[in-house]
Design an enzyme around this catalytic site. Structure first.
Site, mmCIF file in Angstrom:
data_model
loop_
_atom_site.group_PDB
_atom_site.id
_atom_site.type_symbol
_atom_site.label_atom_id
_atom_site.label_comp_id
_atom_site.label_asym_id
_atom_site.label_seq_id
_atom_site.Cartn_x
_atom_site.Cartn_y
_atom_site.Cartn_z
ATOM 1 N N ARG A 231 -1.015 -0.517 -3.172
ATOM 2 C CA ARG A 231 -0.910 -1.608 -3.709
ATOM 3 C C ARG A 231 -1.848 -1.271 -4.462
ATOM 4 O O ARG A 231 -3.287 -1.257 -4.225
ATOM 5 C CB ARG A 231 -0.456 -2.537 -3.977
ATOM 6 C CG ARG A 231 1.204 -2.844 -3.834
ATOM 7 C CD ARG A 231 1.901 -2.775 -5.018
ATOM 8 N NE ARG A 231 3.061 -2.665 -4.787
ATOM 9 C CZ ARG A 231 4.553 -2.059 -4.493
ATOM 10 N NH1 ARG A 231 3.728 -0.352 -4.559
ATOM 11 N NH2 ARG A 231 5.163 -2.347 -4.924
ATOM 12 N N GLU A 259 -7.331 -0.678 -16.989
ATOM 13 C CA GLU A 259 -7.868 -0.365 -18.333
ATOM 14 C C GLU A 259 -9.065 0.295 -17.523
ATOM 15 O O GLU A 259 -9.822 0.600 -18.148
ATOM 16 C CB GLU A 259 -8.114 -1.684 -18.552
ATOM 17 C CG GLU A 259 -8.673 -1.599 -19.857
ATOM 18 C CD GLU A 259 -7.910 -0.931 -21.151
ATOM 19 O OE1 GLU A 259 -6.706 -0.934 -20.977
ATOM 20 O OE2 GLU A 259 -8.690 0.066 -22.037
ATOM 21 N N HIS A 272 2.310 4.844 -11.313
ATOM 22 C CA HIS A 272 3.443 4.090 -10.574
ATOM 23 C C HIS A 272 4.727 4.961 -10.576
ATOM 24 O O HIS A 272 5.632 4.441 -10.711
ATOM 25 C CB HIS A 272 3.638 2.930 -11.108
ATOM 26 C CG HIS A 272 4.419 1.664 -9.467
ATOM 27 N ND1 HIS A 272 4.696 1.060 -9.522
ATOM 28 C CD2 HIS A 272 4.205 2.782 -7.961
ATOM 29 C CE1 HIS A 272 5.597 0.476 -8.568
ATOM 30 N NE2 HIS A 272 5.254 1.300 -7.811
HETATM 31 N N1 LIG Z 1 3.549 3.942 -5.095
HETATM 32 C C1 LIG Z 1 5.335 3.819 -4.926
HETATM 33 O O1 LIG Z 1 5.651 4.102 -5.644
HETATM 34 C C2 LIG Z 1 5.375 3.364 -4.138
HETATM 35 C C3 LIG Z 1 4.569 2.298 -3.122
HETATM 36 N N2 LIG Z 1 4.408 2.467 -1.716
HETATM 37 C C4 LIG Z 1 3.564 1.171 -1.081
HETATM 38 O O2 LIG Z 1 3.632 1.318 0.740
HETATM 39 C C5 LIG Z 1 3.510 0.539 0.938
HETATM 40 C C6 LIG Z 1 4.237 1.273 2.306
HETATM 41 O O3 LIG Z 1 5.504 1.096 2.331
HETATM 42 P P1 LIG Z 1 6.677 1.594 3.216
HETATM 43 O O4 LIG Z 1 5.749 2.887 4.100
HETATM 44 O O5 LIG Z 1 7.488 1.901 3.147
HETATM 45 O O6 LIG Z 1 6.242 0.458 4.488
HETATM 46 P P2 LIG Z 1 6.751 0.188 5.648
HETATM 47 O O7 LIG Z 1 7.126 -1.227 6.288
HETATM 48 O O8 LIG Z 1 7.955 1.039 6.214
HETATM 49 O O9 LIG Z 1 4.875 0.634 6.324
HETATM 50 C C7 LIG Z 1 4.230 0.232 6.289
HETATM 51 C C8 LIG Z 1 3.633 0.111 7.486
HETATM 52 O O10 LIG Z 1 1.758 -0.750 7.532
HETATM 53 C C9 LIG Z 1 1.536 -1.083 8.731
HETATM 54 N N3 LIG Z 1 0.393 -2.568 8.031
HETATM 55 C C10 LIG Z 1 0.890 -3.949 7.505
HETATM 56 N N4 LIG Z 1 -0.257 -4.385 7.764
HETATM 57 C C11 LIG Z 1 -1.308 -3.828 8.348
HETATM 58 C C12 LIG Z 1 -2.710 -3.482 8.043
HETATM 59 N N5 LIG Z 1 -3.417 -5.034 7.974
HETATM 60 N N6 LIG Z 1 -3.512 -2.215 8.725
HETATM 61 C C13 LIG Z 1 -2.858 -1.534 8.973
HETATM 62 N N7 LIG Z 1 -1.575 -1.268 9.096
HETATM 63 C C14 LIG Z 1 -0.164 -2.236 8.540
HETATM 64 C C15 LIG Z 1 2.948 -2.273 9.070
HETATM 65 O O11 LIG Z 1 2.713 -1.842 10.623
HETATM 66 C C16 LIG Z 1 4.098 -0.559 8.981
HETATM 67 O O12 LIG Z 1 4.464 -0.009 10.305
HETATM 68 C C17 LIG Z 1 4.920 -0.694 0.388
HETATM 69 O O13 LIG Z 1 5.148 -2.200 0.809
HETATM 70 C C18 LIG Z 1 4.426 -0.530 -0.922
HETATM 71 O O14 LIG Z 1 3.394 -0.794 -1.521
HETATM 72 C C19 LIG Z 1 5.645 1.983 -0.812
HETATM 73 C C20 LIG Z 1 6.869 3.147 -1.927
HETATM 74 C C21 LIG Z 1 6.533 3.235 -3.055
HETATM 75 O O1 LIG Z 2 8.767 0.891 -3.648
HETATM 76 C C1 LIG Z 2 8.222 0.359 -3.548
HETATM 77 O O2 LIG Z 2 7.669 0.204 -3.673
HETATM 78 C C2 LIG Z 2 7.107 1.158 -5.073
HETATM 79 O O3 LIG Z 2 5.542 0.690 -4.985
HETATM 80 C C3 LIG Z 2 8.609 1.971 -5.944
HETATM 81 O O4 LIG Z 2 9.026 0.774 -6.877
HETATM 82 P P1 LIG Z 2 9.345 0.661 -8.190
HETATM 83 O O5 LIG Z 2 10.536 1.826 -7.292
HETATM 84 O O6 LIG Z 2 9.076 1.848 -8.843
HETATM 85 O O7 LIG Z 2 9.909 0.297 -8.824
#
Ligand SMILES: NC(=O)C1=CN([C@@H]2O[C@H](COP(=O)(O)OP(=O)(O)OC[C@H]3O[C@@H](n4cnc5c(N)ncnc54)[C@H](O)[C@@H]3O)[C@@H](O)[C@H]2O)C=CC1
Ligand SMILES: O=C(O)C(=O)COP(=O)(O)O
Length: 388
Positions: A231, A259, A272
């Site tokens: 994020r 921006e 994104h």
């Molecule tokens: N760019 C995009 O389109 C996407 C972005 N994301 C972002 O990526 C993040 C992670 O996704 P996933 O791996 O699927 O989630 P997840 O919940 O499987 O993994 C998140 C990991 O972060 C760890 N964590 C939490 N706080 C922490 C800290 N302070 N320091 C170190 N580790 C910490 C947790 O223990 C967990 O293992 C999501 O929350 C989302 O914000 C996810 C999918 C798509």
């Molecule tokens: O799964 C997430 O956290 C993502 O950032 C992906 O989000 P989206 O499916 O692009 O709305």
């Protein structure tokens, strides 16, 4: 019939689960039973009283006011792992873009006007300005090794990187997914000072907001390359811009344009796109659809981010589902209503999560509106549903 309002473009594969006559999907329903969202920001959204759940087709729930939802008895679901492979595949591109100046090189190709000779010869003269290091043999730090971070860490090993990981909250299940060749580091600073590349895969919350800031950047190696597909707000914008300007950070690749970042040198931005693949969108839409379907029709909760998970096979004539505060005496008070009306409980489950609890009762009678009303009136009950 349940009405579901979609607030984003949700993959049509959800219609395999949410179909007529049980469901009606629309993007304009005023009083929905459920909201189906992707990254729409729901802070300040006027939740209607009939709203029972929100299905987030994706992972990040920083866009959803979880405390408000909990206090109103709205169950919020997400789809763990549903888009992790999509992010991993984009990470591989990000690694390339963090290394060589592919973006400026391509911009040069598409904007070259031929004034200094044919492109085929001109490019051979100028291409050195787009050179960069190879990432093989370099050290990658992965912060957060959940569903995305574990895939990223493992593929980086395949790309011949040395991989260090920091995740103080890693669940046992998630730990199994990380290769034993990834080195677990228990101190963030210890990881930061060793990395040539750093990639972020944590949720955005009060602890991770601004995790990459002046102080943490100062610990890093000069010329570090940072990838952020988590994020935008996990990285302090002022700090990263200062570090890019000074050369402390060589390049910043992120999925969250602003921006200011658009106009900062050595920043590469994608719009994104991490979870935007046909497969990820379909996986997440189907997962969220299944979760909402099982909750709306059976009261079962799986993959909720604000309520306890409760799964109970249907058993008995009807089911009563009660979301209530996690305080002593609730079950006795609810069961007193059943026994007064000669209703027998065939099966039940009660689970808590922090200050909230969820109880499901399968009973041997049809449940009347009066009984549901009586339970609703009990102190500390938040929401009651009867499923006949
Ligand atoms: N760019 C995009 O389109 C996407 C972005 N994301 C972002 O990526 C993040 C992670 O996704 P996933 O791996 O699927 O989630 P997840 O919940 O499987 O993994 C998140 C990991 O972060 C760890 N964590 C939490 N706080 C922490 C800290 N302070 N320091 C170190 N580790 C910490 C947790 O223990 C967990 O293992 C999501 O929350 C989302 O914000 C996810 C999918 C798509
Ligand atoms: O799964 C997430 O956290 C993502 O950032 C992906 O989000 P989206 O499916 O692009 O709305």
């Amino acid at each position: 019939m349940y009405r579901i309002r979609t607030l984003n473009n949700i993959s049509p594969s959800c219609r395999e689960i949410l179909s007529a006559p049980d469901y009606e999907l629309s993007d304009s329903e005023k009083n929905p039973d459920a909201l189906f969202v992707r990254a729409s920001d729901l802070h300040g959204y006027p939740f209607n009283p009939e709203l029972k759940c929100i299905g987030r087709a994706g992972i990040g729930v920083n866009t959803i006011p979880l405390e408000e939802c909990t206090s109103k008895g709205i169950v919020v679901f997400n789809t763990p792992g549903g888009n992790a492979n999509g992010v991993k595949e984009l990470f591989v591109f990000a690694l390339g873009m963090a290394s060589r100046d592919i973006f400026d090189g391509m911009k040069w190709v598409y904007s070259y006007d031929g004034s200094e000779g044919p492109i085929e010869t001109r490019m051979e003269k100028i291409k050195k300005q787009f050179a960069g290091p190879e990432y093989a043999g370099k050290v990658l730090g992965v912060i957060g090794t959940g569903n995305v971070g574990s895939l990223v860490a493992n593929i980086a090993l395949d790309l011949n990187m040395e991989v260090l990981a920091y995740d103080p909250y890693l669940s046992v299940d998630a730990a199994w997914k990380v290769s034993r060749h990834v080195q677990r580091i228990s101190s963030l600073d210890e990881l930061l000072k060793q990395c040539d590349y750093l990639t972020l895969h944590v949720p955005l919350n009060e602890e991770t907001r601004g995790l990459i800031n002046d102080k943490t950047i100062s610990v890093m190696k000069n010329g570090v390359r940072i990838i952020n597909y988590a994020r935008g707000e996990v990285v302090d914008e002022d700090a990263i811009i200062r570090a890019l300007e000074s050369g402390k950070v060589a390049r910043y690749v992120a999925d969250f344009p602003t921006e200011r970042l658009v106009h900062t040198k050595n920043v590469i931005l994608t719009p994104h796109l991490g979870g935007t693949t046909i497969e990820a969108e379909s996986n997440c839409a189907k997962m969220a659809a299944k979760e909402m379907d099982d909750y709306l029709r059976n009261g079962n909760i799986r993959n909720s981010v604000n309520m306890p998970n409760v799964y109970l096979e249907r058993n008995g004539e009807s089911r009563v589902c009660v979301i209530h505060k996690n305080v002593p005496g609730m079950l006795t008070k609810i069961m007193t209503v059943f026994s007064r009306d000669q209703i027998n409980i065939e099966n039940m489950s009660n689970k808590s999560r922090g200050e909230i609890a969820y109880s499901v009762f399968d009973v041997n009678a049809k449940i009347s509106k009066e009984i549901l009303h009586e339970i609703t009136e009990i102190d500390n009950v938040i929401r009651v549903r009867g499923l006949n």
